[in-house]
Design a protein around this motif. Structure first.
Motif, PDB file in Angstrom:
ATOM      1  N   ARG A  73       0.821  -1.208   0.000  1.00  0.00           N
ATOM      2  CA  ARG A  73       0.000   0.000   0.000  1.00  0.00           C
ATOM      3  C   ARG A  73       0.855   1.259   0.000  1.00  0.00           C
ATOM      4  O   ARG A  73       0.595   2.208  -0.733  1.00  0.00           O
ATOM      5  N   ALA A  74       1.890   1.264   0.821  1.00  0.00           N
ATOM      6  CA  ALA A  74       2.750   2.446   0.913  1.00  0.00           C
ATOM      7  C   ALA A  74       3.405   2.765  -0.431  1.00  0.00           C
ATOM      8  O   ALA A  74       3.544   3.934  -0.797  1.00  0.00           O
ATOM      9  N   HIS A  75       3.789   1.717  -1.174  1.00  0.00           N
ATOM     10  CA  HIS A  75       4.371   1.950  -2.499  1.00  0.00           C
ATOM     11  C   HIS A  75       3.351   2.575  -3.451  1.00  0.00           C
ATOM     12  O   HIS A  75       3.686   3.467  -4.231  1.00  0.00           O
ATOM     13  N   VAL A  76       2.118   2.096  -3.398  1.00  0.00           N
ATOM     14  CA  VAL A  76       1.071   2.651  -4.263  1.00  0.00           C
ATOM     15  C   VAL A  76       0.859   4.125  -3.933  1.00  0.00           C
ATOM     16  O   VAL A  76       0.797   4.971  -4.834  1.00  0.00           O
ATOM     17  N   ILE A  77       0.764   4.432  -2.642  1.00  0.00           N
ATOM     18  CA  ILE A  77       0.541   5.810  -2.212  1.00  0.00           C
ATOM     19  C   ILE A  77       1.717   6.692  -2.636  1.00  0.00           C
ATOM     20  O   ILE A  77       1.531   7.800  -3.145  1.00  0.00           O
ATOM     21  N   ALA A  78       2.940   6.204  -2.441  1.00  0.00           N
ATOM     22  CA  ALA A  78       4.130   6.980  -2.821  1.00  0.00           C
ATOM     23  C   ALA A  78       4.156   7.237  -4.328  1.00  0.00           C
ATOM     24  O   ALA A  78       4.464   8.350  -4.772  1.00  0.00           O
TER      25      ALA A  78
END
Length: 185
Positions: A73-78
């Motif tokens: 999720r953090a990669h998608v948000i970044a």
């Protein structure tokens, strides 16, 4: 299924080429994307985008990328935050070329108060920083443009929050100096 497991499952399916999973993932993450878009647009007083427009443009760019290797999720948000930033920079460049002026943004409104920084100068400085230390530049993208908390950035980078705090202070100081003292030519 709890939200985190659902997001992880959708990411795996998307990496496998399932565009329906990608669409479901975007729908699940839309509230976070709206928060990021709203924060970026608050810094941009002269932009004619709504947060929905900015999100949609970022999603279109994401879709055009095709299959990408996203871990969580953090990669998608970044990635979405980076795409939104690029959209705003492209818009500022176009407006700057049209009107021969640049728009100001706050580097860190919580800490730096009313300090305003030219978006094009910030982008130029961030690119210079990326040549010197790509990890610092990515930290700025995730923290400033993505609005990501240090905990999420720690998850993405594998660095401790204490290390990230030190690196964040370093990056902010470097960028402030680079914006105030640009290299001409």
């Amino acid at each position: 299924m709890d939200a985190r497991l659902q997001v992880d499952a959708l990411i795996r399916e998307w990496r496998g080429g399932d565009t329906a999973a990608r669409d479901q993932l975007v729908e699940l993450l839309y509230p976070e994307l709206r928060t990021i878009a709203s924060a970026q647009l608050r810094r941009e007083r002269h932009v004619s985008f709504s947060s929905g427009d900015l999100i949609n443009d970022a999603i279109l760019r994401l879709v055009k990328m095709g299959r990408i290797d996203i871990a969580d999720r953090a990669h998608v948000i970044a990635l979405a935050a980076r795409l939104m930033r690029n959209i705003l920079i492209d818009h500022a460049r176009q407006k700057g070329a049209d009107k021969r002026h640049h728009y100001k943004v706050e580097l860190n409104p919580d800490i730096d108060g009313e300090q305003r920084i030219d978006l094009i100068a910030l982008e130029t400085a961030l690119r210079r920083l990326g040549v010197i230390d790509m990890q610092l530049a990515e930290l700025v993208e995730m923290r400033y443009f993505g609005g990501m908390p240090l905990g999420d950035i720690a998850q993405v980078t594998g660095l401790s929050e204490a290390t990230l705090k030190r690196r964040w202070r370093t990056a902010r100081a470097w960028l402030q100096d680079a914006v105030e003292n640009p290299i001409d030519g």
